[in-house]
Design a protein around this motif. Structure first.
Motif, PDB file in Angstrom:
ATOM      1  N   ALA A 139      57.014  36.237 -17.535  1.00  0.00           N
ATOM      2  CA  ALA A 139      58.388  36.040 -16.676  1.00  0.00           C
ATOM      3  C   ALA A 139      59.300  37.473 -17.323  1.00  0.00           C
ATOM      4  O   ALA A 139      60.221  36.858 -16.144  1.00  0.00           O
ATOM      5  N   GLY A 140      58.269  38.562 -16.959  1.00  0.00           N
ATOM      6  CA  GLY A 140      59.939  39.424 -16.770  1.00  0.00           C
ATOM      7  C   GLY A 140      60.170  40.021 -18.026  1.00  0.00           C
ATOM      8  O   GLY A 140      61.325  40.412 -17.579  1.00  0.00           O
ATOM      9  N   TYR A 256      60.999  31.077 -17.577  1.00  0.00           N
ATOM     10  CA  TYR A 256      61.028  30.963 -16.533  1.00  0.00           C
ATOM     11  C   TYR A 256      62.266  30.121 -15.400  1.00  0.00           C
ATOM     12  O   TYR A 256      62.852  30.624 -15.029  1.00  0.00           O
ATOM     13  N   ALA A 259      64.269  33.234 -16.437  1.00  0.00           N
ATOM     14  CA  ALA A 259      64.421  34.674 -15.389  1.00  0.00           C
ATOM     15  C   ALA A 259      64.503  34.383 -13.720  1.00  0.00           C
ATOM     16  O   ALA A 259      64.170  34.786 -12.929  1.00  0.00           O
ATOM     17  N   MET A 260      63.999  32.743 -13.343  1.00  0.00           N
ATOM     18  CA  MET A 260      63.880  32.617 -12.329  1.00  0.00           C
ATOM     19  C   MET A 260      65.859  32.281 -11.731  1.00  0.00           C
ATOM     20  O   MET A 260      66.353  33.445 -10.511  1.00  0.00           O
ATOM     21  N   ARG A 263      67.405  35.450 -11.059  1.00  0.00           N
ATOM     22  CA  ARG A 263      66.719  36.536  -9.961  1.00  0.00           C
ATOM     23  C   ARG A 263      67.837  35.186  -8.623  1.00  0.00           C
ATOM     24  O   ARG A 263      67.679  36.192  -7.078  1.00  0.00           O
TER      25      ARG A 263
ATOM     26  N   ASP B 203      60.091  30.919  -6.651  1.00  0.00           N
ATOM     27  CA  ASP B 203      61.294  30.123  -6.231  1.00  0.00           C
ATOM     28  C   ASP B 203      61.985  30.858  -5.069  1.00  0.00           C
ATOM     29  O   ASP B 203      63.251  31.112  -5.025  1.00  0.00           O
ATOM     30  N   TYR B 239      56.870  37.906 -12.778  1.00  0.00           N
ATOM     31  CA  TYR B 239      58.153  39.344 -12.774  1.00  0.00           C
ATOM     32  C   TYR B 239      57.562  40.332 -13.196  1.00  0.00           C
ATOM     33  O   TYR B 239      57.780  41.490 -13.328  1.00  0.00           O
ATOM     34  N   GLY B 240      56.815  40.171 -14.449  1.00  0.00           N
ATOM     35  CA  GLY B 240      56.342  41.169 -15.633  1.00  0.00           C
ATOM     36  C   GLY B 240      55.129  41.476 -14.704  1.00  0.00           C
ATOM     37  O   GLY B 240      54.764  42.059 -13.848  1.00  0.00           O
ATOM     38  N   VAL B 253      56.396  25.251 -15.572  1.00  0.00           N
ATOM     39  CA  VAL B 253      57.033  25.603 -15.412  1.00  0.00           C
ATOM     40  C   VAL B 253      56.988  25.016 -13.856  1.00  0.00           C
ATOM     41  O   VAL B 253      58.315  24.322 -13.318  1.00  0.00           O
TER      42      VAL B 253
END
Lengths: 268, 268
Positions: A139-140, A256, A259-260, A263, B203, B239-240, B253
């Protein structure tokens, strides 16, 4: 060179690292399997001290041996039994790296631009901790912090469940959960505590802000004092009849979700 | 009444149900532990045939014994060892129900208003299957379908991982994956195949439509022919630096992504 056996001093010494107290003392831990070793070897020079490798694994993963040599790690041939003695899996792959412990001090962990952090409070199961670290990486997330009585992330089962992600993300451990929450607050993150009993549901929330998600123990959830400290308790809405989600899937939905949303709102 | 021992014919007979072939033959399976038994007893009358219960468990969960009697199930006291012999856990709770198999034919499984379905193709690990069933239930899915070489959802580990959700949702098994896809298509569902290599990312997708999510094997993902049959392959954006997510977190998710999008767009 004769391969080391399970009685060779180097192997006996490395085997001690399967125990938490010995890891703390030595400041090192074991990363087992091709995925974990490969991720470990992508870290800074000096991070991997030694690579134990069986003849068969050396043939299967020659690139790991090359990378280990290039990274200045000692490459030690071992017998299958010696490799198995360092392994916590049923079918060992025959490659085990001795690495520096990964966790850093809380101070300086978070860049001022941090957007997403996962905090695990009293998480007991190493497989769960590793899976959440993997999700956080995907998820960064900017960092993962384990607090309170949480399991040691250098535990073999956690390393395996993280599928390499343990080596990708800044990681801290803090006995004191408050210190971790403060660090996130100072970094400008909103603190959201995952709590099945919370009034606010995830789908009612504006999620496109920098956030630290706080997850509790598998059986008991977050301690009351942590729920009081966070900015908001948040439950994942249950649209069906399940009582709850397990820790890893709940973390996936929350991390997520954030994270989404970030963005989406920034037009990526 | 003397409790049954592990050698009593009723217990010996029930123990056979820990094997898939015997479950198919008898049309019954075992649900173990207070959560699973409680969920099983909420099903229609006649669904639970027998409840094996130790003295200790009878004291700990008197409501289960009462509910079993009310549901017309036979209540059979057993020794601790007999209960353990029916159990697949390390610390058995001492309550095991003999239940009707849960799966139904594909035909008639999906209501015309179905909004969300999960299809598992060749999913091998019973813990994963159970966790995905739990997530599907939480996300309000209308049904779960296991196809191809997927594990038997009546497997003890799957029952346990589902945490009761196995009993909440319409469930079908179809050897033929195409038949399951067709049933969903006929019900007006858009078929989305989870695939780490897909061009379309989650996304980028409009998610507020009736959908069947199709998930593949833990190691190999979806077979090429299934990816060709679905309306769209979809990857979860990474994303990571993680390579991928595991099956259960990926399903969480995707399923929650759809469930929350549908409710967001309908203003709940």
């Amino acid at each position: 060179m004769e391969p080391f056996t399970q009685r060779s001093p180097r192997v006996v010494g490395a085997r001690r690292l399967t125990r938490r107290t010995e890891r703390e003392k030595a400041g090192r831990f074991l990363a087992e399997g091709a995925n974990a070793v490969s991720a470990a070897l992508e870290r800074e020079r000096g991070f991997v001290h030694e690579l134990f490798v069986t003849t068969r694994a050396g043939q299967a993963y020659p690139e790991l041996v090359t990378a280990a040599r290039a990274a200045g790690a000692r490459v030690s041939p071992v017998t299958d039994r010696a490799a198995a003695s360092l392994s916590e899996t049923v079918t060992p792959q025959g490659v085990v790296a001795v690495c520096e412990l990964l966790d850093r001090p809380l101070e300086g962990l978070l860049a001022p631009a941090a957007q997403l952090v996962a905090i695990l409070v009293d998480v007991a199961d190493p497989g769960n901790a590793g899976t959440v670290i993997r999700v956080a990486d995907a998820a960064g997330a900017d960092a993962v912090i384990l607090t309170g009585d949480s399991v040691d992330p250098h535990n073999g089962k956690c390393v395996r469940a993280s599928a390499g992600s343990l080596f990708h993300l800044p990681l801290a451990r803090a006995r004191d959960t408050d210190a971790a929450l403060d660090a996130c607050r100072t970094a400008g993150l909103r603190l959201l505590g995952a709590d099945g009993h919370a009034e606010t549901a995830l789908d009612q929330l504006v999620l496109d802000v920098p956030v630290a998600w706080v997850f509790g123990n598998e059986a008991h959830g977050l301690p009351a004092e942590v729920l009081e400290s966070v900015d908001e308790g948040v439950r994942i809405p249950i649209y069906g009849r399940a009582e709850s989600l397990n820790l890893a899937t709940a973390a996936a939905v929350c991390l997520y979700g954030s994270a989404m949303a970030v963005r989406r709102s920034s037009g990526k």
